[in-house]
Every structure is written in structure tokens, then in C-alpha cells.
Design a protein around this motif. Structure first.
Motif, PDB file in Angstrom:
ATOM      1  N   ILE A   1       0.842  -1.210   0.000  1.00 23.70           N
ATOM      2  CA  ILE A   1       0.000   0.000   0.000  1.00 23.70           C
ATOM      3  C   ILE A   1       0.877   1.260   0.000  1.00 23.70           C
ATOM      4  O   ILE A   1       0.448   2.332   0.411  1.00 23.70           O
ATOM      5  CB  ILE A   1      -1.012   0.018   1.180  1.00 23.70           C
ATOM      6  N   THR A   2       2.110   1.103  -0.473  1.00 31.54           N
ATOM      7  CA  THR A   2       3.017   2.251  -0.586  1.00 31.54           C
ATOM      8  C   THR A   2       3.083   2.673  -2.049  1.00 31.54           C
ATOM      9  O   THR A   2       3.308   1.843  -2.932  1.00 31.54           O
ATOM     10  CB  THR A   2       4.436   1.863  -0.097  1.00 31.54           C
ATOM     11  N   ALA A   3       2.848   3.972  -2.286  1.00 31.82           N
ATOM     12  CA  ALA A   3       2.752   4.445  -3.665  1.00 31.82           C
ATOM     13  C   ALA A   3       4.067   4.232  -4.418  1.00 31.82           C
ATOM     14  O   ALA A   3       4.102   3.585  -5.459  1.00 31.82           O
ATOM     15  CB  ALA A   3       2.371   5.916  -3.665  1.00 31.82           C
ATOM     16  N   GLU A   4       5.145   4.783  -3.868  1.00 30.31           N
ATOM     17  CA  GLU A   4       6.408   4.743  -4.599  1.00 30.31           C
ATOM     18  C   GLU A   4       7.543   4.438  -3.636  1.00 30.31           C
ATOM     19  O   GLU A   4       7.578   4.976  -2.531  1.00 30.31           O
ATOM     20  CB  GLU A   4       6.649   6.122  -5.250  1.00 30.31           C
ATOM     21  N   VAL A   5       8.455   3.571  -4.051  1.00 28.23           N
ATOM     22  CA  VAL A   5       9.608   3.239  -3.210  1.00 28.23           C
ATOM     23  C   VAL A   5      10.840   3.829  -3.888  1.00 28.23           C
ATOM     24  O   VAL A   5      11.211   3.413  -4.979  1.00 28.23           O
ATOM     25  CB  VAL A   5       9.745   1.710  -3.051  1.00 28.23           C
ATOM     26  N   GLU A   6      11.441   4.816  -3.222  1.00 24.72           N
ATOM     27  CA  GLU A   6      12.555   5.545  -3.849  1.00 24.72           C
ATOM     28  C   GLU A   6      13.910   4.998  -3.459  1.00 24.72           C
ATOM     29  O   GLU A   6      14.904   5.286  -4.083  1.00 24.72           O
ATOM     30  CB  GLU A   6      12.518   7.009  -3.359  1.00 24.72           C
ATOM     31  N   ASN A   7      13.940   4.250  -2.328  1.00 25.85           N
ATOM     32  CA  ASN A   7      15.253   3.954  -1.751  1.00 25.85           C
ATOM     33  C   ASN A   7      15.565   2.468  -1.652  1.00 25.85           C
ATOM     34  O   ASN A   7      16.389   2.064  -0.856  1.00 25.85           O
ATOM     35  CB  ASN A   7      15.376   4.619  -0.377  1.00 25.85           C
ATOM     36  N   TYR A   8      14.904   1.658  -2.456  1.00 24.97           N
ATOM     37  CA  TYR A   8      15.299   0.249  -2.516  1.00 24.97           C
ATOM     38  C   TYR A   8      16.278   0.124  -3.678  1.00 24.97           C
ATOM     39  O   TYR A   8      15.921   0.410  -4.827  1.00 24.97           O
ATOM     40  CB  TYR A   8      14.071  -0.648  -2.720  1.00 24.97           C
ATOM     41  N   PRO A   9      17.523  -0.263  -3.392  1.00 28.69           N
ATOM     42  CA  PRO A   9      18.560  -0.169  -4.424  1.00 28.69           C
ATOM     43  C   PRO A   9      18.215  -0.944  -5.700  1.00 28.69           C
ATOM     44  O   PRO A   9      17.682  -2.056  -5.649  1.00 28.69           O
ATOM     45  CB  PRO A   9      19.789  -0.787  -3.749  1.00 28.69           C
ATOM     46  N   GLY A  10      18.503  -0.314  -6.812  1.00 25.54           N
ATOM     47  CA  GLY A  10      18.366  -0.990  -8.099  1.00 25.54           C
ATOM     48  C   GLY A  10      16.995  -0.871  -8.740  1.00 25.54           C
ATOM     49  O   GLY A  10      16.804  -1.314  -9.875  1.00 25.54           O
ATOM     50  N   THR A  11      16.041  -0.283  -8.021  1.00 18.47           N
ATOM     51  CA  THR A  11      14.688  -0.174  -8.576  1.00 18.47           C
ATOM     52  C   THR A  11      14.148   1.239  -8.342  1.00 18.47           C
ATOM     53  O   THR A  11      13.125   1.400  -7.673  1.00 18.47           O
ATOM     54  CB  THR A  11      13.734  -1.179  -7.907  1.00 18.47           C
ATOM     55  N   PRO A  12      14.836   2.270  -8.851  1.00 14.67           N
ATOM     56  CA  PRO A  12      14.416   3.629  -8.515  1.00 14.67           C
ATOM     57  C   PRO A  12      12.981   3.925  -8.960  1.00 14.67           C
ATOM     58  O   PRO A  12      12.610   3.620 -10.086  1.00 14.67           O
ATOM     59  CB  PRO A  12      15.409   4.507  -9.285  1.00 14.67           C
TER      60      PRO A  12
END
Ligand code: NAP
Length: 311
Positions: A41-52
């Protein structure tokens, strides 16, 4: 007897599933809903490496596919209790659909959104009160919404809500945010976002849907009316440990206490991800915990159940 039962299918559980399946363990995951936990339920994940910039649901779909491709079995069942076994009997997990025994159990049930606890909150859930911007944001096109909280969730989800809402007001109980600096800066600069500082929501009002909030300034004690079409609440999370036996050590807030190998104080019961006592609750740290846990579980299962000297 399973080698391992993983309880919970968020990033920690799914990572554990990938590692355990690759280690050829006889493993099953029990997840009461869909895999994903709070990330889904998280819109955008900015800080998981490799998947900006990946969306939470997309990241979870990828993780689940990866785990299933390695052979992880996932059952949609809610765990009700864990019975701690004696000797080499293993531990027993009781769910709403069955009973399973395993040499080791990994608890990765994460946490769920904390409620504000003010009048009007419960009765307006789904009618103006939400804990999920991804799920409900689109209902607030061209509307004015309030967001409560000052952490990463509040500010990130507040930014996401600007895609739909005409105005987003972040209400925070202190005079500064706790969120990561980069997203603080984005929010401060955003033309659709404004802030009400040092204030708390005392009541949520409106019939049948939310149209007013009573807001108290914590410094002056003044209570004022604030017109809003909806309120998104992000004031932290509470751990989901109701089914965990009393024998397992927890801190005052109910988070499970583990050592660096992700072992709890009960042999054969391990924990990983947001459910444990730790400083950084991130997807990447949950995944790291899980990888560590699987290595510890491999050692434990081998030593406790297979080492001839011990038996
Ligand atoms: P959090 O960091 O615990 O922040 C909760 C916020 O709610 C705080 O600002 C707190 O105020 C406020 N609050 C708590 N109780 C309140 C109440 N009763 N009334 C009004 N305000 C209240 O929770 P979170 O933002 O959900 O984050 C949880 C964890 O997940 C954190 O470790 C966070 O870093 C992580 N997370 C990371 C990301 C990311 O890295 N992209 C995204 C989301 C979450 P105070 O500041 O005054 O305590």
C-alpha cells in the motif's frame, strides 16, 4: 515436519522465502491476506537499491514471483497461535485452516497502522478517514485532504496525494518533521502542500463523510475548526504479535527482541523485519534481517535436529 514455517509475507517474509527455497529447505509461508504487507500500500519506493521509483505493489509482485519461482509454497491462512514444542518435537503453528509443525519458525508479521484514537476516527473509516494513500488517494481528486504525522510515511504519502488532491495539509504535533531530509525538502517546496505545526487532531466530524477536523494547538491549547474532505493518518505502526507465545521476549511496545542472528530467546523461533526491535524500519533492512535469519535457521536446524552428538 517442515524445516521452516515463515509467518507473514511482507519483504522480510518473501526474502526469507527466496533464501529458504534456494537452500532447499522444506518451507511454507502462511500469510493471512495477500503477500506484501505495508509495502503493497506504498505508492512509490525511492530507496530500494536498483529499482528507482518502483511502486510498492510492483516491487512486491516481483518479490513474490521470485520466491514462487524458487519453489516457495504460500498458503493464505491466518496464524492463531504458536505452541512451543519440547526437545526435537519442533514447534506447532495453528492457523484458521490447519496445524503445522516445523523445526524452526520465522515470525515476519510486520506492523499495522496506529490509530489516532480521537472521536470520529473509527466511524469515518472508509468515509473520509484512510491509512492508505495508494488505496484511497484517487477518491480525493480536486479535494482538500489533511495528512497527520511527521515521519517518512506521512510526508511521502502526502506528496503522493498531490497527484489527486487540490491541496494537502500536513498536520504535525511538533515544529519539525522527522522524515528523511530529501522528502522534507520536496514537501516544503511543493505548491499544493502546506503545514499546520504543533497541532493535533482532537476530533473528526461530518455526516456521512468527513468535512471538518477539530485541531488543537499544543502550545496555546486553542481548538479550531478546519474544513477538509478527508484525513490520511500516518502516525506510526504497531507490531502484530498477538499470536506470539508469552515465552518470547518483547519490548514495552510489543516488538520482538532478537539477537544479531535474528534468534529470539526461544530456540527455534526467529523473527525478522518491522516486527523486531531495531532502529531502521526499511524494506532493505527487512530483507537483510531475513537473509541473516535463514542462515541462522540453517545452522540451528542442522545443529539441533541432525547433529549426532547432540541427539
Ligand atoms: P514514524 O517514523 O514512527 O513517524 C510517526 C509520526 O507520527 C511522527 O512524526 C510522530 O510525531 C507522529 N505521531 C505519532 N503518534 C502521534 C499521535 N498520536 N498524534 C499525532 N502525531 C503522532 O512512522 P512512519 O512514518 O510510519 O515510519 C515508520 C518506519 O518506516 C520508520 O522507520 C520510517 O523511516 C520507515 N519508512 C521508511 C520509508 C522510506 O524509507 N521510504 C517510507 C515510510 C516509512 P513525532 O515526530 O513528534 O514523534
Amino acid at each position: 515436519m517442515y524445516d521452516l514455517i515463515i509467518i507473514g509475507g511482507g519483504p522480510a517474509g518473501l526474502t526469507a522465502g527466496i533464501y529458504a527455497a534456494r537452500a532447499k529447505m522444506n518451507v511454507v509461508m502462511l500469510e493471512k491476506m495477500m503477500p506484501g504487507g505495508n509495502v503493497s500500500i506504498t505508492a512509490e519506493v525511492e530507496n530500494y537499491p536498483g529499482t528507482p521509483g518502483i511502486s510498492g505493489p510492483e516491487l512486491i509482485v516481483n518479490m513474490e514471483k521470485q520466491a514462487r519461482d524458487f519453489g516457495l509454497e504460500i498458503k493464505s491462512e491466518e496464524v492463531l497461535s504458536i505452541e512451543v514444542g519440547a526437545g526435537t518435537n519442533g514447534h506447532t503453528v495453528k492457523s484458521d485452516a490447519g496445524e503445522y509443525t516445523a523445526k524452526s519458525i520465522l515470525i515476519a508479521t510486520g506492523s499495522s497502522p496506529r490509530r489516532l484514537g480521537c472521536p470520529g476516527e473509527e466511524e469515518h473509516i472508509g468515509r473520509g478517514v484512510s491509512y492508505c494513500a495508494t488505496c484511497d488517494g484517487a477518491f480525493y481528486r480536486d479535494k482538500h485532504v489533511a495528512v497527520v504525522g511527521g515521519g517518512d510515511s506521512a510526508v511521502e504519502e502526502g506528496l503522493f496525494l498531490t497527484k489527486f488532491a487540490s491541496r494537502v495539509t500536513i498536520i504535525h504535533r511538533r515544529d519539525r518533521l522527522r522524515a528523511t531530509k530529501i522528502i522534507q525538502e520536496k514537501a516544503m517546496k511543493h505548491p499544493k502542500i502546506d503545514f499546520i505545526w504543533e497541532s493535533v487532531v482532537e476530533a473528526i466530524e461530518g455526516t456521512p463523510t468527513v468535512n471538518n477536523l477539530k485541531i488543537k494547538n499544543v502550545k496555546t491549547g486553542n481548538v479550531t475548526d478546519f474544513a477538509a474532505d478527508g484525513i490520511f493518518i500516518f502516525v506510526g505502526y504497531i507490531p502484530g504479535t498477538d499470536f506470539v507465545p508469552g515465552l518470547v521476549d518483547k519490548d514495552q511496545s510489543g516488538y520482538l527482541i532478537t539477537n544479531m542472528e535474528m534468534r529470539t530467546n526461544v530456540p527455534g523461533i526467529f523473527a525478522a523485519g518491522d516486527i523486531i526491535v531495531k532502529k531502521q524500519r526499511q524494506i532493505v533492512t527487512a530483507c537483510g534481517d531475513a537473509a541473516t535469519a535463514i542462515k541462522s535457521i540453517e545452522h540451528y536446524n542442522e545443529w539441533y535436529f541432525e547433529d549426532e552428538q547432540y541427539l
